[in-house]
Design a protein around this motif. Structure first.
Motif, PDB file in Angstrom:
ATOM      1  N   GLU A  18       0.829  -1.213   0.000  1.00  0.00           N
ATOM      2  CA  GLU A  18       0.000   0.000   0.000  1.00  0.00           C
ATOM      3  C   GLU A  18       0.857   1.254   0.000  1.00  0.00           C
ATOM      4  N   GLU A  19       1.968   1.252   0.733  1.00  0.00           N
ATOM      5  CA  GLU A  19       2.859   2.418   0.742  1.00  0.00           C
ATOM      6  C   GLU A  19       3.425   2.685  -0.648  1.00  0.00           C
TER       7      GLU A  19
ATOM      8  N   VAL B 167       0.645   4.211  -2.721  1.00  0.00           N
ATOM      9  CA  VAL B 167       0.451   5.611  -2.341  1.00  0.00           C
ATOM     10  C   VAL B 167       1.500   6.488  -3.005  1.00  0.00           C
TER      11      VAL B 167
ATOM     12  N   PHE C 155      -7.047   4.533   2.097  1.00  0.00           N
ATOM     13  CA  PHE C 155      -6.074   4.771   1.031  1.00  0.00           C
ATOM     14  C   PHE C 155      -6.143   6.223   0.559  1.00  0.00           C
TER      15      PHE C 155
ATOM     16  N   ALA D 195      -4.393   8.426   3.009  1.00  0.00           N
ATOM     17  CA  ALA D 195      -2.939   8.265   2.933  1.00  0.00           C
ATOM     18  C   ALA D 195      -2.369   9.004   1.724  1.00  0.00           C
ATOM     19  N   VAL D 196      -3.079   8.963   0.593  1.00  0.00           N
ATOM     20  CA  VAL D 196      -2.629   9.670  -0.609  1.00  0.00           C
ATOM     21  C   VAL D 196      -2.584  11.168  -0.357  1.00  0.00           C
TER      22      VAL D 196
ATOM     23  N   CYS E 207       0.319  12.060   1.966  1.00  0.00           N
ATOM     24  CA  CYS E 207       1.600  11.960   1.262  1.00  0.00           C
ATOM     25  C   CYS E 207       1.767  13.107   0.270  1.00  0.00           C
TER      26      CYS E 207
END
Length: 335
Positions: free
Chosen positions: A241-242, A245, A307, A310-311, A314
């Motif tokens: 997932e990281e 992202v 998600f 997180a996007v 980031c």
């Protein structure tokens, strides 16, 4: 061929490895996949390209399999792209060999590597050699120039080599390569402790060659090699997932960079929102709208709330707001 160059310390190495395939069979993608890929054990072969400069042979199976020589100095990936390829390949291997087989590779080192071979049954390579740069001769990070690589079905970040410190760079090629020899060179090594982790390369013509010679015919196979965790240096791998992202944020920044190519109405909305509402408020609204992706242009419409959050976090950390304002400011007089 006697410089004692090796994959670990210099990012490339010449090895002897005969093959039973004939030249004509290397131009048949199905033969390469069914027979040539099988030479690799504990390695997943991802993709291959056959190259020549004179239209010799024919690539009949897949788009872009038959290519001309690549004369620009480059690498074919970046850390985030390589991590994404790692996870894609691991999923494929798991579907073929089972979860138990791949579990030990999930946190260990991986090596994204090219295997490059002369495929001519009768002739050694006399010109248009594969030239490789010893990565230990580079000035880091000054010599690395990332660039967007975009083609149908693929968008990623590759790297050009700056000529700023060219006098320090050490280049090599292996003359008169036969079909029984293979050059291994690194696309990316996830082990942060090794001296050489990637390899700049290009096709290089030898000006000393005169007269009629056979065209170089070669194949390169991109492979992912997995190493058990107990044999690698300590390394914290980004989760799947990281990686997703990071790649999504890179995609969002590219979308903003090319906002002038958006439909006129959408471009005008972007500029107006940024200029009238300011960097923080306007940029946040633009980011929210892109991540919401109402038309699913970016494939984000069905993203989970976790998600999407997180996007956005980031993107903010990567300077999305200031970058968006810079782009909008440059376009405000054109709207």
């Amino acid at each position: 061929k006697n410089h004692h160059l090796n994959l670990h310390s210099h990012s490339f190495e010449l090895v002897r490895h005969p093959t039973f395939l004939k030249t004509s069979e290397f131009y048949q993608s199905s033969k390469v996949k069914d027979l040539y890929y099988e030479d690799a054990s504990h390695v997943s072969c991802i993709h291959h390209q056959t190259r020549n400069g004179g239209g010799v042979g024919s690539g009949t199976d897949e788009k872009r399999i038959l290519q001309q020589y690549a004369t620009d100095i480059h690498t074919d990936t970046s850390p985030s792209d390589a991590e994404n390829i790692f996870w894609d390949t691991l999923r494929q291997v798991e579907s073929e060999r089972g979860r138990e087989y791949v579990e030990r590779f999930r946190e260990g080192r991986f090596l994204y590597v090219n295997a490059w071979r002369n495929i001519d049954d009768h002739n050694v390579i006399m010109d248009n050699h594969l030239a490789l740069c010893d990565e230990t001769s580079l000035v880091k990070p000054d010599d690395y120039i990332p660039y967007d690589y975009i083609e149908e079905g693929y968008t990623g970040t590759h790297t050009f080599l700056s000529s700023r410190n060219a006098d320090k760079h050490r280049w090599y090629y292996f003359p008169r390569m036969s079909k029984d020899e293979v050059i291994l060179f690194k696309q990316y090594d996830s082990d942060v402790h090794v001296p050489a982790r990637m390899c700049f390369h290009a096709s290089a013509s030898d000006p000393r060659v005169t007269g009629a010679i056979s065209q170089r015919q070669s194949i390169e196979v991109r492979c992912m090699a997995f190493f058990p965790r107990e044999h690698v240096s300590a390394y914290k791998r980004p989760t799947e997932e990281e990686v997703r992202v990071t790649l999504t944020v890179s995609q969002l920044l590219q979308v903003i960079q090319y906002v002038h190519l958006w439909p006129k109405r959408d471009c005008a909305w972007f500029v107006k929102t940024m200029i009238q509402k300011g960097e923080e408020k306007g940029g946040t609204e633009v980011l929210e709208e892109l991540v919401r992706d109402r038309r699913n242009d970016l494939g984000l419409k069905k993203s989970t709330p976790t998600f999407a959050r997180a996007v956005k976090e980031c993107a903010l950390a990567e300077g999305f707001l200031s970058f968006a304002m810079k782009i909008a400011t440059g376009l405000k007089d054109q709207i």
